[in-house]
Write a protein that holds these residues in place. Structure first.
Motif, short mmCIF file in Angstrom:
data_model
loop_
_atom_site.label_atom_id
_atom_site.label_comp_id
_atom_site.label_asym_id
_atom_site.label_seq_id
_atom_site.Cartn_x
_atom_site.Cartn_y
_atom_site.Cartn_z
N LEU A 127 -22.28 13.23 17.64
CA LEU A 127 -22.75 12.85 18.97
C LEU A 127 -23.96 11.93 18.89
CD1 LEU A 127 -22.54 13.13 22.03
CD2 LEU A 127 -23.94 15.20 21.86
N ASP A 128 -24.92 12.27 18.05
CA ASP A 128 -26.14 11.45 17.95
C ASP A 128 -25.98 10.30 16.99
OD1 ASP A 128 -27.44 13.15 19.75
OD2 ASP A 128 -27.99 14.55 18.13
N ALA A 129 -25.29 10.51 15.88
CA ALA A 129 -25.20 9.46 14.86
C ALA A 129 -24.18 8.39 15.22
CB ALA A 129 -24.83 10.10 13.51
N ASP A 130 -23.10 8.73 15.88
CA ASP A 130 -22.04 7.75 16.16
C ASP A 130 -21.48 8.01 17.55
OD1 ASP A 130 -20.00 5.93 16.14
OD2 ASP A 130 -19.11 6.60 14.24
N PRO A 131 -22.16 7.53 18.58
CA PRO A 131 -21.70 7.79 19.95
C PRO A 131 -20.29 7.27 20.22
CG PRO A 131 -23.95 6.96 19.95
CD PRO A 131 -23.45 6.80 18.56
N GLN A 132 -19.89 6.16 19.58
CA GLN A 132 -18.57 5.61 19.83
C GLN A 132 -17.47 6.56 19.34
OE1 GLN A 132 -17.69 2.98 21.60
NE2 GLN A 132 -15.53 3.54 21.25
N THR A 133 -17.69 7.14 18.15
CA THR A 133 -16.72 8.12 17.64
C THR A 133 -16.67 9.35 18.53
OG1 THR A 133 -17.10 7.36 15.37
CG2 THR A 133 -16.09 9.54 15.64
N ALA A 134 -17.86 9.77 19.01
CA ALA A 134 -17.90 10.91 19.91
C ALA A 134 -17.16 10.61 21.21
CB ALA A 134 -19.35 11.29 20.22
N ARG A 135 -17.32 9.35 21.69
CA ARG A 135 -16.62 8.96 22.92
C ARG A 135 -15.11 8.97 22.69
NH1 ARG A 135 -19.03 4.68 23.47
NH2 ARG A 135 -20.74 5.44 24.79
N THR A 136 -14.68 8.48 21.53
CA THR A 136 -13.24 8.50 21.21
C THR A 136 -12.71 9.94 21.15
OG1 THR A 136 -13.47 6.46 19.92
CG2 THR A 136 -11.50 7.81 19.51
N ALA A 137 -13.52 10.84 20.56
CA ALA A 137 -13.10 12.25 20.50
C ALA A 137 -12.96 12.83 21.89
CB ALA A 137 -14.13 13.05 19.68
N LEU A 138 -13.89 12.46 22.78
CA LEU A 138 -13.79 12.96 24.16
C LEU A 138 -12.54 12.41 24.85
CD1 LEU A 138 -17.51 12.75 25.32
CD2 LEU A 138 -16.19 14.81 24.80
N ASP A 139 -12.19 11.15 24.57
CA ASP A 139 -10.97 10.59 25.15
C ASP A 139 -9.73 11.34 24.67
OD1 ASP A 139 -12.45 8.70 26.52
OD2 ASP A 139 -12.19 7.13 24.99
#
Length: 388
Positions: A208-220
Motif C-alpha cells: 500500500l505504501d511502497a507501490d500504490p499502483q500495485t495496491a490499486r490493481t489489487a483493489l480492482d
C-alpha cells in the motif's frame, strides 16, 4: 368396530327370539311329535348364546353349535330351529378363516343340517336337503367373499402405505441431492472467489505504501472478483426461489459459467498472483450447459487449490478433445503442499469434483505427480455431442 358388534348382537338376538318362538308353536310339535320341554329350551339357548362371541372364536363356536344342534336333533325336537344358527356359524368361519379351514367347517354344518332332515319323509326330505344345501352354500359363499374383500383391502392399504413411504424416500433423496448440488456450487463459488480476494487483499496491504499502483490493481481485482461472486450467488438464489417462478414471475439470473468463461477465470487467477498457462488439443465441440459447468467448476476448484496451497503457484490447464471424450488436466509445478493446508477443505473440494464427474458419467483422479507437484485429471464422455 362398534357398529359391527352392535349388528352381531341384534342379529343373534333376532335369531334366538325367532328360534324360541318357532320351537313353541303347535306346528313344531305336530311335525315332530315331540313337544318342547326344559331340555329343548336349554339346547336352543346352547345353540344361540355362543353366537354372541362368534367373531372372537369362530371355529370353536361352530363346533359348539354343531354339537348342541346334533344333540337337539337326536332328541327329536323341531329341526328347522337349528338351520340359521348353523348357517351363521359357517358364515363366520368362512369370513375369518382361509378355505382350508372354512370348507371342512361348511361340510360339518352341512352334515348337521342334512341330519336334521331325517325327521321328514319322502319328497319333504329331498326338498329340505336341497334347501339347507342352498342355505349353507350362500352362507359360506358370502363369508368367503367378505374375507377376500377384507384381504384385498388390507393388501391395498399395505401397498398404499408402501407407496407413500417410497414417495417420501424419493422426496428425501431428491432433497439430499439438491442440497449436495447447492453445497458444491456454494463451495466452488465461495472458495475460489474468497481465495482470490484474500490473496489480493494481503498483497494490497503489503504494498500500500511502497507501490500504490500495485495496491490499486489489487483493489480492482478484489472489486471484480466480488462482483462476479455476487452475480453467481444471485444466480443460485434465483434458482432457489421456486415460489416466484411458480407464481409466473421470471427468474432473473445469469447463465451458469461454461467453457467460454475459462479465459476470464484464468486471467483472474493470474491477477491473484499465480502463473497459469493453457493449451488445447483436438477440435472443440459445443457442450451442454451441465457438462460445460462441470468442466468450469473442476478447473476453478483446481486453480483455487493451486493458488492457496502450491509453492510456487504455477499451473497448466490443458483440454484434450477426442471423438468420444474430453480430458481436462490441471497440473502445478510447485513443491509438496504446504503443511498448513486445511486438509478437510481440500478433501471437500475433491469430493465435490468427483460427484460432478460421476453425475455425467465421467471420472476424476487427483494426487501428487512423481516428478513433483499435483495433478487433477477429469475425463468426460461426450460421444453424443461430438457433432457439435
Amino acid at each position: 368396530m362398534r357398529w359391527r358388534q352392535l349388528a352381531d348382537v341384534v342379529l343373534v338376538s333376532w335369531l334366538l327370539a325367532a328360534a324360541l318362538l318357532l320351537a313353541g308353536t303347535d306346528v313344531a310339535a305336530a311335525t315332530t311329535g315331540v313337544p318342547i320341554d326344559l331340555a329343548g329350551w336349554a339346547l336352543i339357548l346352547a345353540l344361540h348364546l355362543p353366537l354372541y362371541v362368534r367373531t372372537w372364536f369362530p371355529l370353536p363356536i361352530l363346533l359348539a353349535v354343531a354339537t348342541a344342534a346334533t344333540v337337539y336333533l337326536t332328541l327329536g325336537y323341531y329341526h328347522s330351529v337349528v338351520t340359521f344358527a348353523v348357517a351363521l356359524a359357517v358364515f363366520t368361519v368362512a369370513e375369518t378363516r382361509p378355505r382350508r379351514t372354512s370348507v371342512p367347517g361348511a361340510l360339518l354344518g352341512w352334515a348337521v343340517l342334512l341330519y336334521a332332515q331325517r325327521a321328514l319323509d319322502g319328497d319333504g326330505r329331498l326338498f329340505g336337503s336341497v334347501v339347507v344345501t342352498f342355505i349353507l352354500l350362500v352362507a359360506w359363499g358370502f363369508g368367503d367373499n367378505w374375507r377376500q374383500l377384507r384381504e384385498r383391502g388390507r393388501r391395498l392399504a399395505y401397498l398404499t402405505e408402501q407407496l407413500r413411504r417410497e414417495q417420501q424416500e424419493r422426496a428425501h433423496q431428491a432433497v439430499s441431492q439438491e442440497q449436495r448440488r447447492i453445497a458444491r456450487e456454494l463451495h466452488d463459488v465461495v472458495a475460489h472467489h474468497m481465495s482470490v480476494i484474500s490473496v489480493q487483499a494481503g498483497l494490497g496491504r503489503y504494498v500500500l505504501d511502497a507501490d500504490p499502483q500495485t495496491a490499486r490493481t489489487a483493489l480492482d481485482v478484489i472489486a471484480g472478483t466480488a462482483h462476479e461472486a455476487l452475480s453467481e450467488m444471485r444466480r443460485l438464489l434465483a434458482v432457489l426461489r421456486v415460489s416466484s417462478v411458480e407464481a409466473g414471475e421470471p427468474a432473473q439470473f445469469d447463465a451458469a459459467p461454461g467453457l467460454d468463461r475459462l479465459p476470464h477465470l484464468l486471467d483472474r487467477v493470474r491477477a491473484a498472483g499465480a502463473t497459469v498457462t493453457s493449451h488445447t488439443e483436438g477440435e472443440p465441440v459445443t457442450l451442454p450447459p451441465g457438462l460445460a459447468l462441470c468442466v468450469y467448476r473442476v478447473v476453478q476448484e483446481s486453480l483455487t487449490n493451486v493458488l492457496k496451497h502450491a509453492v510456487p503457484p504455477e499451473a497448466t490447464v490443458s483440454l484434450t478433445w477426442r471423438a468420444q471424450s474430453l480430458e481436462v488436466r490441471v497440473t502445478d509445478r510447485g513443491a509438496p503442499r504446504r503443511p498448513e493446508s486445511p486438509s478437510d477443505v481440500v478433501r471437500h473440494g475433491l469430493i465435490g469434483m468427483r460427484e460432478r464427474a460421476r453425475i455425467y458419467g465421467g471420472t476424476l483422479s487427483a494426487g501428487p505427480r512423481p516428478q513433483g507437484g499435483f495433478e487433477v485429471r477429469l475425463t468426460l464422455p461426450i460421444g453424443e455431442h461430438g457433432d457439435g
